[in-house]
Design a protein around this motif. Structure first.
Motif, PDB file in Angstrom:
ATOM      1  N   SER A  83      -4.665   0.663  12.960  1.00 54.90           N
ATOM      2  CA  SER A  83      -3.536   0.231  11.983  1.00 54.90           C
ATOM      3  C   SER A  83      -4.270  -0.347  10.839  1.00 54.90           C
ATOM      4  CB  SER A  83      -2.354  -0.065  12.448  1.00 54.90           C
ATOM      5  OG  SER A  83      -2.651  -1.714  13.060  1.00 54.90           O
ATOM      6  N   MET A  84      -5.365  -1.067  11.115  1.00 56.35           N
ATOM      7  CA  MET A  84      -5.884  -1.836   9.951  1.00 56.35           C
ATOM      8  C   MET A  84      -6.804  -1.220   8.935  1.00 56.35           C
ATOM      9  SD  MET A  84      -4.589  -5.185   9.710  1.00 56.35           S
ATOM     10  CE  MET A  84      -6.110  -6.303   8.830  1.00 56.35           C
ATOM     11  N   LYS A  85      -7.097  -0.303   9.508  1.00 60.22           N
ATOM     12  CA  LYS A  85      -8.156   0.752   8.708  1.00 60.22           C
ATOM     13  C   LYS A  85      -7.346   1.288   7.557  1.00 60.22           C
ATOM     14  CE  LYS A  85     -11.217   1.857  12.800  1.00 60.22           C
ATOM     15  NZ  LYS A  85     -11.521   2.689  13.639  1.00 60.22           N
ATOM     16  N   PRO A  86      -7.937   1.470   6.281  1.00 64.91           N
ATOM     17  CA  PRO A  86      -7.413   2.261   5.340  1.00 64.91           C
ATOM     18  C   PRO A  86      -7.421   3.819   5.614  1.00 64.91           C
ATOM     19  CG  PRO A  86      -9.297   0.643   4.398  1.00 64.91           C
ATOM     20  CD  PRO A  86      -9.399   0.892   6.061  1.00 64.91           C
ATOM     21  N   SER A  87      -6.279   4.223   5.425  1.00 57.66           N
ATOM     22  CA  SER A  87      -6.043   5.469   5.752  1.00 57.66           C
ATOM     23  C   SER A  87      -5.008   6.281   4.761  1.00 57.66           C
ATOM     24  CB  SER A  87      -5.885   5.908   7.155  1.00 57.66           C
ATOM     25  OG  SER A  87      -5.779   7.287   7.308  1.00 57.66           O
ATOM     26  N   LYS A  88      -5.204   7.402   4.317  1.00 60.54           N
ATOM     27  CA  LYS A  88      -4.179   8.236   3.587  1.00 60.54           C
ATOM     28  C   LYS A  88      -3.337   9.421   4.532  1.00 60.54           C
ATOM     29  CE  LYS A  88      -5.787   7.235  -1.142  1.00 60.54           C
ATOM     30  NZ  LYS A  88      -6.461   7.652  -2.435  1.00 60.54           N
ATOM     31  N   ALA A  89      -4.219   9.335   5.648  1.00 60.20           N
ATOM     32  CA  ALA A  89      -3.446  10.533   6.699  1.00 60.20           C
ATOM     33  C   ALA A  89      -1.961  10.145   7.047  1.00 60.20           C
ATOM     34  CB  ALA A  89      -4.437  10.456   7.831  1.00 60.20           C
ATOM     35  N   ASP A  90      -1.335  11.217   7.221  1.00 52.99           N
ATOM     36  CA  ASP A  90       0.262  11.011   7.592  1.00 52.99           C
ATOM     37  C   ASP A  90       0.289  10.418   8.854  1.00 52.99           C
ATOM     38  OD1 ASP A  90       2.903  11.181   7.446  1.00 52.99           O
ATOM     39  OD2 ASP A  90       2.852  13.278   8.154  1.00 52.99           O
ATOM     40  N   VAL A  91       1.175   9.765   9.335  1.00 48.16           N
ATOM     41  CA  VAL A  91       1.554   9.309  10.493  1.00 48.16           C
ATOM     42  C   VAL A  91       2.862   9.953  10.951  1.00 48.16           C
ATOM     43  CG1 VAL A  91       1.915   7.263  12.149  1.00 48.16           C
ATOM     44  CG2 VAL A  91       0.369   7.225   9.941  1.00 48.16           C
ATOM     45  N   PRO A  92       2.710  11.169  11.755  1.00 49.29           N
ATOM     46  CA  PRO A  92       3.960  11.641  12.433  1.00 49.29           C
ATOM     47  C   PRO A  92       4.889  10.727  13.003  1.00 49.29           C
ATOM     48  CG  PRO A  92       2.103  13.010  12.949  1.00 49.29           C
ATOM     49  CD  PRO A  92       1.373  11.719  12.604  1.00 49.29           C
ATOM     50  N   GLY A  93       6.134  10.487  12.522  1.00 45.33           N
ATOM     51  CA  GLY A  93       7.082   9.724  13.356  1.00 45.33           C
ATOM     52  C   GLY A  93       6.959   8.144  13.129  1.00 45.33           C
ATOM     53  N   ARG A  94       6.315   7.946  11.661  1.00 38.12           N
ATOM     54  CA  ARG A  94       6.280   6.753  11.440  1.00 38.12           C
ATOM     55  C   ARG A  94       7.297   6.074  11.224  1.00 38.12           C
ATOM     56  NH1 ARG A  94       2.194   6.558   6.646  1.00 38.12           N
ATOM     57  NH2 ARG A  94       2.444   4.455   6.773  1.00 38.12           N
ATOM     58  N   TRP A  95       7.702   4.774  11.367  1.00 38.77           N
ATOM     59  CA  TRP A  95       9.016   4.147  11.112  1.00 38.77           C
ATOM     60  C   TRP A  95       9.528   4.127   9.680  1.00 38.77           C
ATOM     61  CZ3 TRP A  95       8.442  -0.994  14.512  1.00 38.77           C
ATOM     62  CH2 TRP A  95       8.663  -0.693  15.978  1.00 38.77           C
ATOM     63  N   TYR A  96       8.648   3.568   8.812  1.00 43.54           N
ATOM     64  CA  TYR A  96       8.926   3.691   7.415  1.00 43.54           C
ATOM     65  C   TYR A  96       7.836   4.410   6.507  1.00 43.54           C
ATOM     66  CZ  TYR A  96      11.953   0.130   9.336  1.00 43.54           C
ATOM     67  OH  TYR A  96      12.959  -0.742  10.116  1.00 43.54           O
ATOM     68  N   ALA A  97       8.376   4.860   5.294  1.00 48.50           N
ATOM     69  CA  ALA A  97       7.374   5.423   4.451  1.00 48.50           C
ATOM     70  C   ALA A  97       6.539   4.451   3.781  1.00 48.50           C
ATOM     71  CB  ALA A  97       8.300   5.823   3.176  1.00 48.50           C
TER      72      ALA A  97
END
Length: 354
Positions: A83-97
């Protein structure tokens, strides 16, 4: 590193109102769901004072219900790194935008949890650094231990507040809690001249008592009470002699304010109309106009009349509900912060520092 045991975010959510009682600064943002989830993520990755682990607000947005259910150390450690790595990938089910990270950083962490001593900021980190910078204060984290019973938790929460909140914050909490509790059938109010009157116990009575016993001597040179009413326009005290002495005629009708004060210190007395608000009924523009007519009829020009709406606390629902309707040219005063006045100036004022 041994990760601390962690409560689920709903369990944390249930504890927060006890840790941060009514009167706590920015309480709404200390006890809402976002705060509980933010605290959960800190505990989940081991971001606790003394463990040298820190989080970024965007990690809170990346958490999911599925991940939160994985409580073994291996899963928690792996997610903390990923979760500390930079990423633009979508996270399915993420808590917040993604774009809520600023709100989490400011509304919840900086101006609520840090302000109340629950979260610490990593020292020496530049404002532009992408590194994690927030962690739970160690003794606050102890309040989230899963294995303490309710009585122990309540006692530990009280001890934590006493140690980590400043004197002003503790005083504010005490005043608000006393106002919400209300014990007995009556309470005595002591007037500036030493006389006492009985008010029916309740939140409005607590505010009225504070206006007369605290506000009046603090902000008026030589205060006097001309009239004090309870809800329903029941007149508790009325000093007709004092009113007559300053030429004031107060109609015993719906225009009667909750409290009428006078300051006899100035060469021309100052008339102060006070509305006490527990749920509704502030000094709005219509009310201000009606009260000005009463004052003018007694020979009080507008410059010798003041209007105050008194609340228990500025975080109370009553203030949030009515603040937009408070009249320009009036004041708001809070029993929980008695040394200060909010001025709704009806004319431009110079901005001053300090």
């Amino acid at each position: 590193m041994s990760l601390p045991h962690v409560l689920s975010w709903p369990e944390i959510h249930a504890r927060l109102p006890v840790i941060f009682p009514d009167g706590s600064a920015n309480r709404e943002h200390c006890i809402w769901e976002i705060a509980a989830k933010t605290i959960f993520v800190m505990a989940y990755v081991g971001a606790v004072e003394g463990l040298s682990v820190w989080i970024r607000p965007d990690q809170v947005t990346r958490m999911t219900d599925d991940q939160a259910a994985k409580l073994d150390a291996e899963a928690r450690g792996a997610w903390a790194k990923e979760s500390m790595k930079p990423s633009k990938a979508d996270v399915p089910g993420r808590w917040y935008a993604v774009n809520t990270r600023e709100s989490i950083r400011d509304d919840t962490i900086r101006y609520a949890l840090i302000q109340n001593g629950a979260v610490i900021d990593k020292p020496g980190l530049s404002t532009t650094s992408p590194a994690g910078r927030y962690a739970l204060q160690a003794e606050f984290a102890d309040l989230l231990a899963p294995d303490i019973d309710e009585a122990t938790f309540i006692a530990k929460a009280s001890a934590w507040r006493g140690k980590h909140l400043n004197a002003g914050a503790l005083a504010r909490i005490a005043i608000v809690r006393r106002g919400a509790a209300g014990g007995g059938q009556y309470e005595l109010v002591t007037f500036p001249n030493g006389e006492t009157r009985r008010l029916t116990t309740g939140p409005s009575a607590d505010i009225s008592k504070a206006v007369i016993e605290v506000f009046a001597p603090k902000f008026l040179e030589k205060p006097g009470v001309i009239s004090l009413s309870e809800s329903g326009n029941k007149v508790v005290a009325r000093d007709d002699e004092l009113a007559k002495a300053i030429g004031l005629v107060i109609p015993a009708d719906k225009n009667l304010p909750d409290i009428v004060l006078v300051d006899l210190g100035p060469s021309h007395p100052l008339l102060v109309f006070v509305e006490v608000v527990h749920t509704d009924g502030p000094v709005n523009d219509t009310r201000r106009t009606a009260l000005l007519l009463i004052a003018e009829g007694a020979g009080f020009p507008p410059q010798h009349v003041a209007f105050v709406t008194a609340f228990l606390d500025r975080a109370s629902p009553a203030f949030r509900k009515t603040v937009s309707s408070l009249a320009w040219g009036s004041y708001a005063w809070f029993a929980s912060e008695p040394d200060c006045l909010v001025v709704f100036s009806g004319s431009p004022l110079q901005i001053k520092g300090g």
